[in-house]
Design a protein around this motif. Structure first.
Motif, PDB file in Angstrom:
ATOM      1  N   LYS A  61       2.944  33.492   4.104  1.00 45.34           N
ATOM      2  CA  LYS A  61       4.239  32.833   3.857  1.00 45.34           C
ATOM      3  C   LYS A  61       5.180  33.797   3.143  1.00 45.34           C
ATOM      4  O   LYS A  61       6.358  33.890   3.477  1.00 45.34           O
ATOM      5  N   ILE A  62       4.638  34.503   2.157  1.00 47.93           N
ATOM      6  CA  ILE A  62       5.480  35.422   1.382  1.00 47.93           C
ATOM      7  C   ILE A  62       5.980  36.545   2.295  1.00 47.93           C
ATOM      8  O   ILE A  62       7.171  36.874   2.316  1.00 47.93           O
ATOM      9  N   TYR A  63       5.056  37.094   3.070  1.00 52.94           N
ATOM     10  CA  TYR A  63       5.425  38.206   3.950  1.00 52.94           C
ATOM     11  C   TYR A  63       6.503  37.756   4.937  1.00 52.94           C
ATOM     12  O   TYR A  63       7.532  38.407   5.110  1.00 52.94           O
ATOM     13  N   GLU A  64       6.250  36.604   5.550  1.00 52.20           N
ATOM     14  CA  GLU A  64       7.192  36.148   6.578  1.00 52.20           C
ATOM     15  C   GLU A  64       8.530  35.758   5.969  1.00 52.20           C
ATOM     16  O   GLU A  64       9.577  35.993   6.554  1.00 52.20           O
ATOM     17  N   HIS A  65       8.483  35.184   4.770  1.00 53.65           N
ATOM     18  CA  HIS A  65       9.728  34.797   4.110  1.00 53.65           C
ATOM     19  C   HIS A  65      10.630  36.016   3.943  1.00 53.65           C
ATOM     20  O   HIS A  65      11.799  35.983   4.316  1.00 53.65           O
ATOM     21  N   PHE A  66      10.062  37.096   3.409  1.00 53.99           N
ATOM     22  CA  PHE A  66      10.902  38.265   3.137  1.00 53.99           C
ATOM     23  C   PHE A  66      11.279  39.006   4.413  1.00 53.99           C
ATOM     24  O   PHE A  66      12.395  39.491   4.530  1.00 53.99           O
ATOM     25  N   SER A  67      10.345  39.087   5.355  1.00 54.47           N
ATOM     26  CA  SER A  67      10.731  39.841   6.559  1.00 54.47           C
ATOM     27  C   SER A  67      11.759  39.061   7.364  1.00 54.47           C
ATOM     28  O   SER A  67      12.688  39.647   7.909  1.00 54.47           O
ATOM     29  N   LYS A  68      11.639  37.708   7.366  1.00 58.23           N
ATOM     30  CA  LYS A  68      12.640  36.910   8.089  1.00 58.23           C
ATOM     31  C   LYS A  68      13.985  37.031   7.415  1.00 58.23           C
ATOM     32  O   LYS A  68      15.003  37.245   8.051  1.00 58.23           O
ATOM     33  N   GLU A  69      13.939  36.904   6.087  1.00 53.96           N
ATOM     34  CA  GLU A  69      15.187  36.933   5.332  1.00 53.96           C
ATOM     35  C   GLU A  69      15.919  38.253   5.549  1.00 53.96           C
ATOM     36  O   GLU A  69      17.123  38.305   5.680  1.00 53.96           O
TER      37      GLU A  69
END
Ligand SMILES: Cc1cc2nc3c(=O)[nH]c(=O)nc-3n(C[C@H](O)[C@H](O)[C@H](O)COP(=O)(O)OP(=O)(O)OC[C@H]3O[C@@H](n4cnc5c(N)ncnc54)[C@H](O)[C@@H]3O)c2cc1C
Length: 580
Positions: free
Chosen positions: A376-384
């Motif tokens: 979740k953390i990884y995807e949150h930042f890469s999406k953002e």
């Protein structure tokens, strides 16, 4: 060497064939000279020349692994020598295990004497039940004591305590004691069930087991009811602690929450057994103190902080640069629990701090993406970062100057750095800790061999960065000629003289996670070694040798190499035929 190697390959079990093939190799590497005689020696230049001329031979050769020659020695080592070595290396562990067994035996004897001789109760199931009960008290108190993380951190930091107390085993010991607690509880319950079955006293077995009819217990005769509830809670807790559940992706939280059942278990045990509180009060008070102390994680000077930036290293790993709270201090190799409340509320995860304690401004965590929180953390930042309307302040692409074709595709994207502004809510972080690990002892040893696999290298990166700082602090530049020098011999004054860092990775690409630090260390080391005078270098073995040796192992082989490895024996022979 080839003969030995090939004899282990199943294709060449036939002795004759084997000799034939070895002959071919010899002819390939020791060709006939002008007088038509076979050369008997091969120097490195000639060997190199043959390989250069025949790249296919080289390709086959570099995949050969050297047979494990230690095996022979191992077989010859007699068993008691190995046992002796084991005992020598584990003296304090064995001493604690013996102490545990002795205390348990003493408690069993005490219960037997007290019930049979003093109280003159001769019912065997009852005495066995009491023994089980006593062992539950002891093991519960011990299991809680073993999870006093702050106390363990203090013990680890105190040299004279940690050489006597096997503090590195506290989690294994907790598991063992927890298992003994469960077994004792089973013995206690089954013995009482049997006792009720033997002495019904006009009641049914069910009413004795599940109501207050048996009239035992110091709080309203409730021992049977609390006992049954305790039994169920313990079973839930034990099942959810099995490795197959605990380590299954997504099930860790189940393990964690069911472990909180130790609170109701504590209360029920106080109601169930009149003497339990005397055993548990000490560890539980300490445990509560630790929990209260850890509330500092919400205070700005100790735990509440923010992310300064993040760096997406590759498609699996990201690094968080966290502002170091002003009163937060840690040692090399320690870890923290982190929560990013505005991304995933109320979930804390442990990560090793891989920056050095000397860095006053930043804590760095390097996180590998798994299935849940980390994903979740990884995807949150890469999406953002990918979205156009994000309000990140800066995005930089740091090219690692790697020219290789396979990497260049990725390097256009990775690593990517995102810097946060003060307003961003998802940058808020809470950290709890630090908690210690055995990596903290690195600087107490003369020669350390650090073995890490994949992301498991993080504690050692902190140690390397710390060493870079120590070396840099002693650096000085000659004002006349500008040459670099070191004010004093760092290595001489420090106990740690040599580090062998063994890093096992699936892929060579993983090196990029910590490439900067490894490069920096290499450069600093070269500069340090160059600054020692030739006189010093010949005199002192330690100074001559490199301080850090990095051994990299990659475990995955590219698919084309895989086929090659399978056909290796054939390839070798075919390639050697080509040579001759
Ligand atoms: C002392 C310590 C230091 C660590 N340091 C690092 C590090 O520097 N870098 C890094 O990438 N990883 C590190 N880890 C592992 C990291 O904590 C887990 O990978 C992470 O918590 C997984 O979260 P998830 O929800 O994505 O896991 P899931 O996909 O749900 O599970 C993956 C694995 O992680 C384990 N796990 C899940 N949650 C936790 C938790 N709260 N505590 C312990 N284990 C958990 C599970 O048992 C499972 O085996 C460390 C673990 C420990 C115990």
């Amino acid at each position: 060497f080839y003969e030995q190697y090939l004899s282990e390959v199943k294709y060449f079990k036939d002795e004759k064939r084997l000799h034939e093939i070895v002959e071919i190799f010899l002819q390939g590497f020791f060709p006939l000279n002008n007088e038509n005689q076979q050369q008997e020696e091969l120097n490195f230049e000639q060997f190199h020349h043959i390989l250069q001329e025949n790249p296919s031979v080289f390709q086959s050769l570099y995949l050969i692994s050297i047979p494990d020659q230690d095996n022979e020695d191992d077989e010859q080592t007699i068993w008691f020598k190995r046992w002796w070595m084991y005992i020598k290396n584990n003296t304090n562990r064995i001493a604690f295990l013996i102490l545990y067994i002795l205390i348990s035996i003493a408690l069993i004897i005490y219960v037997i004497i007290y019930h049979v001789i003093i109280l003159e109760k001769h019912s065997v199931p009852q005495v066995i039940a009491r023994i089980g009960g006593m062992l539950v008290n002891f093991n519960y108190a011990l299991a809680v004591s073993l999870m006093l993380k702050q106390t363990m951190t203090i013990i680890r930091r105190l040299y004279y305590l940690r050489i006597f107390i096997p503090v590195d085993d506290h989690i294994d010991a907790h598991r063992f004691v927890g298992t003994m607690l469960f077994i004792s509880a089973m013995i206690h319950s089954l013995a009482y069930a049997l006792n009720f079955a033997i002495n019904l006293n006009g009641h049914s077995w069910f009413s004795l087991m599940f109501t207050t009819a048996a009239e035992i217990g110091w709080v309203s005769h409730s021992a049977t009811i609390t006992g049954v509830i305790l039994f169920v809670l313990l079973i839930i807790m034990v099942i959810c602690s099995f490795q197959c559940i605990r380590q299954r992706s997504g099930c860790y939280q189940l393990f964690r929450y069911t472990h909180y059942l130790f609170w109701p278990i504590f209360i029920l045990l106080v109601l169930h057994a009149p003497n339990f509180w005397k055993w548990a009060i000490g560890p539980m008070v300490l445990f509560c103190f630790e929990k209260i102390y850890l509330f500092k994680r919400y205070l700005p000077k100790y735990g509440r902080t923010k992310l300064i930036s993040i760096r997406i290293e590759d498609e699996h790993v990201l690094s968080l640069m966290i502002e170091k709270p002003s009163n937060f201090n840690f040692h090399v190799g320690e870890y923290i629990n982190i929560c990013l409340p505005n991304i995933v509320r109320n979930e804390w995860h442990p990560f090793t701090i891989c920056s050095s304690p000397e860095r006053k401004d930043i804590l760095r965590l390097t996180i590998m993406k798994k299935q849940n929180w980390t994903r979740k953390i990884y995807e949150h930042f890469s999406k953002e970062q990918n979205s156009d309307d994000n309000d990140m302040a800066e995005i930089t692409v740091d090219n690692l100057n790697n020219k290789s074709e396979t990497n260049s595709r990725n390097l256009l994207v990775y690593p990517r750095e995102i810097t946060f502004t003060d307003k961003q809510k998802d940058a808020i972080a809470c950290i709890e800790g630090p908690f210690s690990t055995c990596t903290s002892y690195i600087f107490d040893c003369e020669h350390v061999v650090l073995v890490g696999a994949g992301i498991g290298i993080t504690p050692y990166i902190s140690a390397l960065e710390s060493l870079i700082y120590q070396l840099r602090e002693q650096r000085c530049k000659c004002s006349r000629c500008g040459t670099m020098n070191y004010t004093q011999s760092v290595l001489k004054n420090q106990k740690l003289k040599k580090i062998d860092l063994i890093w096992v990775n699936r892929d060579i690409g993983n090196v990029s996670w910590f490439r900067n630090i490894l490069d920096e260390f290499e450069a600093e080391q070269e500069s340090y070694l160059a600054s020692t005078t030739p006189q010093e270098r010949t005199n002192s073995q330690e100074q001559r040798s490199r301080y850090l040796d990095i051994h990299l192992y990659c475990t995955s082989i590219r698919s084309n190499e895989q086929t090659m490895l399978g056909n290796l024996p054939y390839n070798l022979v075919a390639n050697m035929y080509e040579v001759i």
